[in-house]
Design a protein around this motif. Structure first.
Motif, PDB file in Angstrom:
ATOM      1  N   ALA A  42      46.088  22.943  31.981  1.00  0.00           N
ATOM      2  CA  ALA A  42      45.482  23.583  33.114  1.00  0.00           C
ATOM      3  C   ALA A  42      44.304  23.062  33.632  1.00  0.00           C
ATOM      4  N   THR A  43      43.923  21.869  34.847  1.00  0.00           N
ATOM      5  CA  THR A  43      42.752  21.564  35.027  1.00  0.00           C
ATOM      6  C   THR A  43      42.309  22.440  36.153  1.00  0.00           C
ATOM      7  N   LEU A  44      41.117  22.241  36.524  1.00  0.00           N
ATOM      8  CA  LEU A  44      40.023  23.183  37.350  1.00  0.00           C
ATOM      9  C   LEU A  44      40.574  22.700  39.209  1.00  0.00           C
ATOM     10  N   GLU A  45      40.981  21.833  39.314  1.00  0.00           N
ATOM     11  CA  GLU A  45      41.613  22.055  40.457  1.00  0.00           C
ATOM     12  C   GLU A  45      43.538  22.579  40.372  1.00  0.00           C
ATOM     13  N   THR A  46      43.865  22.789  39.639  1.00  0.00           N
ATOM     14  CA  THR A  46      45.060  23.859  39.609  1.00  0.00           C
ATOM     15  C   THR A  46      44.449  25.060  38.773  1.00  0.00           C
ATOM     16  N   LEU A  47      43.704  24.955  38.579  1.00  0.00           N
ATOM     17  CA  LEU A  47      43.492  26.775  37.975  1.00  0.00           C
ATOM     18  C   LEU A  47      43.679  27.700  38.872  1.00  0.00           C
ATOM     19  N   VAL A  48      42.706  28.189  40.161  1.00  0.00           N
ATOM     20  CA  VAL A  48      42.799  28.864  40.793  1.00  0.00           C
ATOM     21  C   VAL A  48      44.544  29.476  41.169  1.00  0.00           C
ATOM     22  N   GLN A  49      44.560  28.363  41.720  1.00  0.00           N
ATOM     23  CA  GLN A  49      46.700  28.615  41.668  1.00  0.00           C
ATOM     24  C   GLN A  49      47.218  29.026  40.778  1.00  0.00           C
ATOM     25  N   GLN A  50      47.166  28.371  39.625  1.00  0.00           N
ATOM     26  CA  GLN A  50      47.733  28.917  38.297  1.00  0.00           C
ATOM     27  C   GLN A  50      47.374  30.492  37.799  1.00  0.00           C
ATOM     28  N   VAL A  51      46.440  30.668  38.236  1.00  0.00           N
ATOM     29  CA  VAL A  51      45.814  32.669  37.957  1.00  0.00           C
ATOM     30  C   VAL A  51      46.717  33.375  39.089  1.00  0.00           C
ATOM     31  N   GLN A  52      46.452  32.823  39.878  1.00  0.00           N
ATOM     32  CA  GLN A  52      47.343  33.710  41.610  1.00  0.00           C
ATOM     33  C   GLN A  52      48.775  33.688  40.848  1.00  0.00           C
ATOM     34  N   ASP A  53      49.269  32.475  40.263  1.00  0.00           N
ATOM     35  CA  ASP A  53      50.966  32.388  40.571  1.00  0.00           C
ATOM     36  C   ASP A  53      51.009  34.226  39.018  1.00  0.00           C
ATOM     37  N   ARG A  54      50.095  33.514  38.088  1.00  0.00           N
ATOM     38  CA  ARG A  54      50.593  35.418  37.498  1.00  0.00           C
ATOM     39  C   ARG A  54      49.677  36.652  37.544  1.00  0.00           C
ATOM     40  N   ARG A  55      49.289  36.618  38.577  1.00  0.00           N
ATOM     41  CA  ARG A  55      49.120  37.806  38.889  1.00  0.00           C
ATOM     42  C   ARG A  55      50.267  38.863  39.554  1.00  0.00           C
ATOM     43  N   VAL A  56      50.511  39.920  38.842  1.00  0.00           N
ATOM     44  CA  VAL A  56      51.560  40.453  38.884  1.00  0.00           C
ATOM     45  C   VAL A  56      50.542  42.260  39.753  1.00  0.00           C
ATOM     46  N   GLY A  57      51.528  42.340  40.631  1.00  0.00           N
ATOM     47  CA  GLY A  57      51.175  42.897  41.553  1.00  0.00           C
ATOM     48  C   GLY A  57      50.174  43.143  42.885  1.00  0.00           C
ATOM     49  N   ASP A  58      48.967  44.168  42.387  1.00  0.00           N
ATOM     50  CA  ASP A  58      47.589  43.620  43.162  1.00  0.00           C
ATOM     51  C   ASP A  58      46.173  44.709  42.449  1.00  0.00           C
ATOM     52  N   ARG A  59      46.740  44.647  41.313  1.00  0.00           N
ATOM     53  CA  ARG A  59      46.114  45.177  40.782  1.00  0.00           C
ATOM     54  C   ARG A  59      45.139  44.286  39.816  1.00  0.00           C
ATOM     55  N   PRO A  60      44.260  44.818  39.332  1.00  0.00           N
ATOM     56  CA  PRO A  60      42.709  43.808  38.907  1.00  0.00           C
ATOM     57  C   PRO A  60      43.180  43.018  38.082  1.00  0.00           C
ATOM     58  N   LEU A  61      42.619  41.828  37.615  1.00  0.00           N
ATOM     59  CA  LEU A  61      42.982  41.205  36.697  1.00  0.00           C
ATOM     60  C   LEU A  61      41.755  41.020  35.760  1.00  0.00           C
TER      61      LEU A  61
END
Length: 140
Positions: A78-97
């Protein structure tokens, strides 16, 4: 008294069942060893903390920051620039992470803060910093 002659049949050992048993035992040890390893990413030297606790939650991610400054989210680079998108891609549903940051103790504080600053853009995300218990962190 005359005994009949025995035919010259050589006794033989059938090793096929023994091979089957050996393969079953081998498969058992291979599969059981897979469950003994923990996939936590890259090896880093975690700092110690007297108040560290185990964070057990069902939906967690691990961000590893090595002493060289490399980022790894789970098993992906990962990089700092792509970190937010990578985390959102790995989210399952709307549960807290819960995202656990495993930063090497040699990483500059500013680099950890920069990663945390990027991660604060993700909604419903809790941040935790991985440490070792103080007794385990003491050098031998």
């Amino acid at each position: 008294m005359h005994l009949p002659e025995d035919p010259d049949t050589q006794p033989e050992i059938n090793i096929v069942p023994m091979i089957d048993v050996i393969f079953v035992v081998l498969i058992f040890f291979i599969l059981s060893s897979l469950f003994l390893t923990r996939a936590e990413g890259l090896p880093v030297n975690l700092p110690g903390a007297a108040t560290s606790e185990n964070q057990l939650q069902q939906h967690t991610l691990t961000l590893t920051i090595t002493s060289g400054g490399d980022l790894q989210l789970g098993n992906e680079a990962a990089t700092l620039e792509t970190l937010v998108q990578q985390v959102q891609d790995r989210r399952v549903g709307d549960r807290p992470l819960l995202l656990i940051i495993r930063a090497d103790k040699e990483v500059p504080h500013g680099q950890v803060i920069a990663a945390m600053d990027q991660l604060r853009q993700v909604p419903d995300l809790e941040l935790a910093i991985a440490t070792l218990p103080e007794a385990a962190a003491a050098p031998p």
